[in-house]
Structures are given as C-alpha cells and as structure tokens.
Design a protein around this motif. Structure first.
Motif, short mmCIF file in Angstrom:
data_model
loop_
_atom_site.label_atom_id
_atom_site.label_comp_id
_atom_site.label_asym_id
_atom_site.label_seq_id
_atom_site.Cartn_x
_atom_site.Cartn_y
_atom_site.Cartn_z
N ALA A 7 -4.37 -6.39 -19.05
CA ALA A 7 -4.56 -7.25 -17.88
C ALA A 7 -3.98 -6.61 -16.63
CB ALA A 7 -3.94 -8.62 -18.13
N SER A 8 -2.83 -5.96 -16.77
CA SER A 8 -2.23 -5.28 -15.61
C SER A 8 -3.09 -4.13 -15.13
CB SER A 8 -0.83 -4.77 -15.98
OG SER A 8 0.03 -5.83 -16.28
N ALA A 9 -3.65 -3.39 -16.07
CA ALA A 9 -4.53 -2.28 -15.70
C ALA A 9 -5.79 -2.79 -15.00
CB ALA A 9 -4.90 -1.47 -16.95
N LEU A 10 -6.38 -3.85 -15.52
CA LEU A 10 -7.58 -4.41 -14.92
C LEU A 10 -7.28 -4.98 -13.53
CD1 LEU A 10 -10.58 -5.11 -15.18
CD2 LEU A 10 -9.89 -7.25 -16.28
N ALA A 11 -6.17 -5.68 -13.40
CA ALA A 11 -5.79 -6.24 -12.11
C ALA A 11 -5.55 -5.15 -11.08
CB ALA A 11 -4.56 -7.12 -12.25
N GLY A 12 -4.86 -4.09 -11.49
CA GLY A 12 -4.63 -2.97 -10.58
C GLY A 12 -5.92 -2.32 -10.14
N ALA A 13 -6.86 -2.16 -11.07
CA ALA A 13 -8.15 -1.55 -10.75
C ALA A 13 -8.92 -2.40 -9.75
CB ALA A 13 -8.97 -1.35 -12.02
N ILE A 14 -8.94 -3.69 -9.97
CA ILE A 14 -9.69 -4.59 -9.07
C ILE A 14 -9.05 -4.62 -7.68
CG2 ILE A 14 -10.28 -7.00 -8.64
CD1 ILE A 14 -10.65 -7.26 -11.71
N VAL A 15 -7.74 -4.77 -7.63
CA VAL A 15 -7.06 -4.89 -6.34
C VAL A 15 -7.19 -3.60 -5.52
CG1 VAL A 15 -4.78 -5.10 -5.27
CG2 VAL A 15 -5.46 -6.68 -7.07
N LEU A 16 -6.92 -2.46 -6.13
CA LEU A 16 -6.97 -1.21 -5.38
C LEU A 16 -8.40 -0.82 -5.04
CD1 LEU A 16 -5.03 0.79 -4.16
CD2 LEU A 16 -5.22 2.16 -6.21
N GLY A 17 -9.32 -1.00 -5.97
CA GLY A 17 -10.72 -0.65 -5.70
C GLY A 17 -11.34 -1.50 -4.60
N VAL A 18 -11.20 -2.79 -4.71
CA VAL A 18 -11.76 -3.69 -3.70
C VAL A 18 -11.01 -3.53 -2.37
CG1 VAL A 18 -12.10 -6.12 -3.09
CG2 VAL A 18 -12.68 -5.32 -5.38
N GLY A 19 -9.71 -3.31 -2.45
CA GLY A 19 -8.93 -3.11 -1.23
C GLY A 19 -9.38 -1.89 -0.45
N LEU A 20 -9.62 -0.79 -1.14
CA LEU A 20 -10.08 0.43 -0.48
C LEU A 20 -11.50 0.26 0.05
CD1 LEU A 20 -9.15 3.21 0.31
CD2 LEU A 20 -9.87 4.05 -1.90
N PHE A 21 -12.33 -0.45 -0.68
CA PHE A 21 -13.69 -0.75 -0.22
C PHE A 21 -13.67 -1.56 1.07
CE2 PHE A 21 -17.44 -3.51 -0.19
CZ PHE A 21 -18.47 -2.59 -0.34
N LEU A 22 -12.85 -2.63 1.09
CA LEU A 22 -12.77 -3.47 2.28
C LEU A 22 -12.11 -2.75 3.45
CD1 LEU A 22 -11.81 -6.89 0.66
CD2 LEU A 22 -14.04 -6.17 1.54
N LEU A 23 -11.11 -1.92 3.17
CA LEU A 23 -10.48 -1.14 4.23
C LEU A 23 -11.49 -0.21 4.90
CD1 LEU A 23 -7.93 -0.15 5.76
CD2 LEU A 23 -7.71 1.57 3.95
N THR A 24 -12.36 0.38 4.11
CA THR A 24 -13.38 1.27 4.66
C THR A 24 -14.30 0.51 5.60
OG1 THR A 24 -13.30 2.61 2.66
CG2 THR A 24 -15.20 2.92 4.10
N TRP A 25 -14.76 -0.66 5.18
CA TRP A 25 -15.65 -1.44 6.04
C TRP A 25 -14.93 -1.97 7.27
CZ3 TRP A 25 -20.62 -1.08 6.28
CH2 TRP A 25 -21.31 -0.57 5.18
N TRP A 26 -13.64 -2.26 7.13
CA TRP A 26 -12.85 -2.67 8.28
C TRP A 26 -12.81 -1.53 9.31
CZ3 TRP A 26 -10.54 -7.14 9.84
CH2 TRP A 26 -9.64 -7.04 10.89
N GLY A 66 -6.08 2.52 -9.61
CA GLY A 66 -5.45 1.25 -9.92
C GLY A 66 -5.37 0.98 -11.41
N LEU A 67 -6.38 1.43 -12.16
CA LEU A 67 -6.37 1.27 -13.61
C LEU A 67 -5.20 2.00 -14.23
CD1 LEU A 67 -8.29 0.15 -15.97
CD2 LEU A 67 -8.93 2.53 -16.21
N PHE A 68 -5.05 3.27 -13.87
CA PHE A 68 -3.94 4.05 -14.41
C PHE A 68 -2.59 3.56 -13.89
CE2 PHE A 68 -7.33 7.23 -15.14
CZ PHE A 68 -7.12 7.41 -16.50
N GLY A 69 -2.54 3.20 -12.61
CA GLY A 69 -1.29 2.71 -12.04
C GLY A 69 -0.83 1.42 -12.70
N GLY A 70 -1.73 0.47 -12.87
CA GLY A 70 -1.39 -0.80 -13.52
C GLY A 70 -1.02 -0.62 -14.98
N PHE A 71 -1.72 0.29 -15.65
CA PHE A 71 -1.44 0.57 -17.06
C PHE A 71 -0.04 1.14 -17.24
CE2 PHE A 71 -1.51 3.58 -20.62
CZ PHE A 71 -1.90 2.75 -21.66
N PHE A 72 0.27 2.19 -16.47
CA PHE A 72 1.58 2.83 -16.62
C PHE A 72 2.72 1.97 -16.10
CE2 PHE A 72 -1.09 6.70 -16.95
CZ PHE A 72 -0.71 7.03 -18.24
#
Length: 90
Positions: A7-26, A66-72
C-alpha cells in the motif's frame, strides 16, 4: 505498528506520478515553459520536458520513483519499528 509495504508503494507511486503530471501542466499554463524548474526535473528524469508529451513521461517516471520510494520507506520503517521498544503506557 507496521506499515503495509504494498500500500505504501502504491500510494507513493500515485502521489509522485500524479504530482509530477500536474506540476508539468501547471508550468505549461501558468509558468514559463523554459523555467529552471522544468530544466531541473529534466536532468533527473530521462525524456522529461515541460510539454504535453513530457507530462506523460513525468507521470511514468514519477510512478516508478514513487513506487520504489514508498516500498523502501515502508521496509525501513518496519525494520526500525521492530528494534525500538514500545514506550506506550499500559
């Protein structure tokens, strides 16, 4: 208390991936597309640029990172919490 590693790995992946996507559009809509922020992120993630295609590249690399970061993080937290005695009053 232990953290759920998957769950931590998945949450990290979602937060960092979507965050970087939204930052780019911003940056595309409200910032200068040639700002230092986009250049700095592009030095970290291969293929990233402040563009529509770059937002998808950022989404991919953000999810991977985010996946690797949340996992570790969860693994490290669980290992440390096993060695630290519980100090909660009974």
């Amino acid at each position: 208390m232990k953290l759920n590693v998957k769950a931590s790995a998945l949450a990290g992946a979602i937060v960092l991936g979507v965050g970087l996507f939204l930052l780019t559009w911003w940056l595309i809509f409200f910032g200068d597309a040639q700002q230092e922020t986009g250049a700095l992120i592009g030095q970290v993630y291969i293929g990233y640029s402040v563009s529509a295609a770059g937002s998808l590249v950022g989404l991919f690399w953000g999810c991977v990172d985010g996946l690797f970061g949340g996992f570790f993080f969860a693994l490290l937290y669980n290992k440390i919490s096993e060695r630290v005695p519980d100090s909660a009053p009974e």
